[in-house]
Design a protein around this motif. Structure first.
Motif, short mmCIF file in Angstrom:
data_model
loop_
_atom_site.label_atom_id
_atom_site.label_comp_id
_atom_site.label_asym_id
_atom_site.label_seq_id
_atom_site.Cartn_x
_atom_site.Cartn_y
_atom_site.Cartn_z
N ALA A 56 6.00 -5.32 4.58
CA ALA A 56 6.03 -4.64 3.27
C ALA A 56 4.68 -4.00 2.98
O ALA A 56 4.61 -2.88 2.45
N ALA A 57 3.59 -4.69 3.32
CA ALA A 57 2.25 -4.13 3.09
C ALA A 57 2.01 -2.91 3.97
O ALA A 57 1.41 -1.92 3.52
N ALA A 60 4.33 -0.88 5.05
CA ALA A 60 5.14 0.20 4.48
C ALA A 60 4.47 0.78 3.24
O ALA A 60 4.47 1.99 3.03
N ALA A 61 3.86 -0.08 2.43
CA ALA A 61 3.17 0.40 1.23
C ALA A 61 1.94 1.23 1.59
O ALA A 61 1.56 2.12 0.85
N ALA A 62 1.34 0.94 2.75
CA ALA A 62 0.17 1.68 3.20
C ALA A 62 0.56 2.97 3.93
O ALA A 62 -0.30 3.67 4.44
N SER A 65 4.96 2.79 7.84
CA SER A 65 6.30 2.33 8.22
C SER A 65 6.83 3.01 9.47
O SER A 65 7.79 2.54 10.06
#
Length: 121
Positions: free
Chosen positions: A61-62, A64-66, A69
């Protein structure tokens, strides 16, 4: 002379086959018991491994947030984590162990990616 040699070789082959069959019959119950013991021990390991792999969920998730992905490690982790969840719900211990091994490798790969990237570290 050749006739005797053929009979001796035939006797050796028959003795070898008998020894193999005897070994299989004698060892099979022991192997089954050992498999059950390993499966029981694996059940104890599933709980801490599930907690460990939930942290990998957070790492995905981190990433993807950065905006990472599209990295291969992120996509592979997502796939393996989904496979892990399916295996926990109804897979055999052998399948779970194989997927756990893959996830351990993916975790090491993720660590190397993070340490090797100035943007991610």
């Amino acid at each position: 002379m050749w006739r005797r040699l053929r009979w001796v070789l035939l006797a050796l082959v028959v003795a070898l086959v008998a020894a193999v069959v005897t070994a299989v019959v004698v060892e099979k119950p022991t192997l089954d018991d050992d498999e059950k013991a390993v499966d029981a021990r694996w059940a104890d390991l599933r709980v801490p491994l599930t907690a460990r792999y939930s942290t990998l969920d957070g790492a995905v998730a981190a990433l993807a947030a950065a905006g990472e992905s599209d990295r291969a490690v992120t996509q592979d982790l997502q796939t393996d984590l989904a496979t892990w969840k399916d295996a926990i719900d109804g897979g055999s211990p052998a399948r779970q162990a194989a997927i756990a091994n893959r996830l351990e490798g993916q975790g090491a790969r993720l660590r190397a990616n993070i340490l090797g990237s100035p943007r991610l570290s």
